[in-house]
Design a protein around this motif. Structure first.
Motif, PDB file in Angstrom:
ATOM      1  N   GLU A 193      -6.652   0.889   1.324  1.00 11.52           N
ATOM      2  CA  GLU A 193      -5.339   0.219   1.154  1.00 11.52           C
ATOM      3  C   GLU A 193      -4.809  -0.684   2.272  1.00 11.52           C
ATOM      4  OE1 GLU A 193      -2.136   2.956  -0.086  1.00 11.52           O
ATOM      5  OE2 GLU A 193      -3.435   4.020  -1.480  1.00 11.52           O
ATOM      6  N   GLU A 196      -6.374  -3.623   2.413  1.00 15.74           N
ATOM      7  CA  GLU A 196      -5.885  -4.527   1.016  1.00 15.74           C
ATOM      8  C   GLU A 196      -7.264  -4.722   0.038  1.00 15.74           C
ATOM      9  OE1 GLU A 196      -3.964  -7.999   2.419  1.00 15.74           O
ATOM     10  OE2 GLU A 196      -2.077  -6.813   3.058  1.00 15.74           O
ATOM     11  N   LYS A 199      -5.006  -0.924  -4.232  1.00 15.44           N
ATOM     12  CA  LYS A 199      -3.744  -0.002  -3.699  1.00 15.44           C
ATOM     13  C   LYS A 199      -3.517   1.076  -4.765  1.00 15.44           C
ATOM     14  CE  LYS A 199      -0.346  -2.836  -6.159  1.00 15.44           C
ATOM     15  NZ  LYS A 199       0.844  -3.396  -6.436  1.00 15.44           N
ATOM     16  N   ARG A 200      -2.981   2.091  -4.434  1.00 16.47           N
ATOM     17  CA  ARG A 200      -2.762   3.349  -5.195  1.00 16.47           C
ATOM     18  C   ARG A 200      -1.918   3.200  -6.316  1.00 16.47           C
ATOM     19  NH1 ARG A 200      -4.538   8.303  -4.089  1.00 16.47           N
ATOM     20  NH2 ARG A 200      -4.780   7.810  -1.967  1.00 16.47           N
TER      21      ARG A 200
END
Length: 223
Positions: A193, A196, A199-200
């Motif tokens: 994350e 980048e 993302k969750r």
């Protein structure tokens, strides 16, 4: 009062270690404290398993030359993975994907041979041996994080190559290389994350009611 319930402080600690667990790649070479590795193995071995088959096996890598050979193989697979990623290749190559040479301990996790004899819970889903071993690894991960020790799960390898390097029996399967050790800091968020890579997802994207596409069909999200 529910007599089965932990204290508020204990409950908070459980959720904290789940929330702050990280897949670590940057390690210090400081050795683990006496007894720590044994506690982590015990935590892993306390995991649930389908049919109580306990399919996990742990190999501690203490031979420096074997570590080097494993690192070389993982690096080769890293390059092959980058090639397979196409347009994201250069982005992937900037990521640090393992800490095999720098961490205090390296463990290879394998599924035992002769797993086919375990039918309970696996008749239609034989992959439940892998699910069970994953529970064991997660137990170790959480125990290590609670003690301030980082753990990284490396999966960039050919299972047969690692099986041969570690002299595992025919029919067994290597599923993870675990790097364990002290870290300077735990990442404030999952590394992928931060970098980048992805993302969750929101809970509403992964939690449905009654049917898979309930949210996509416009049903009000559950959470």
């Amino acid at each position: 009062m529910d007599s089965n319930k932990f204290s508020p402080e204990e409950i908070a600690a459980v959720y904290k270690v789940i929330r702050e667990r990280r897949d670590m790649r940057h390690f210090l070479s400081t050795p683990l404290e006496e007894g720590q590795l044994q506690r982590f193995i015990q935590a892993a071995h306390s995991a649930p398993s389908v049919g109580l088959m306990q399919p996990w096996r742990f190999i501690r890598i203490t031979d420096p030359q074997l570590r080097i050979a494993m690192h070389k193989h993982v690096d080769e697979e890293r390059i092959a993975t980058a090639d397979a990623l196409g347009e994201r290749s250069s982005e992937f190559m900037r990521l640090k994907v393992e800490g095999i040479l720098s961490c205090a301990e390296v463990l290879v996790v394998g599924l035992t041979d002769h797993r086919e004899k375990y039918i309970f819970g696996r008749r239609t889903m034989p992959e439940m041996d892998l699910a069970s071993a994953s529970c064991a690894i997660q137990n170790m991960w959480l125990a290590a994080r609670a003690e301030g020790i980082g753990l990284g799960w490396v999966s960039l390898f050919d299972p047969e190559a690692i099986r041969h390097l570690c002299q595992m029996p025919e029919g067994s399967q290597a599923i993870a290389i675990l790097c364990l050790g002290h870290v300077k800091d735990f990442y404030p968020a999952p590394m992928l994350e931060i970098e980048e890579w992805d993302k969750r997802k929101a809970i509403s994207e992964i939690f449905y009611e009654n049917s898979w596409d309930a949210n996509e069909a416009g049903t009000k999200p559950i959470l």
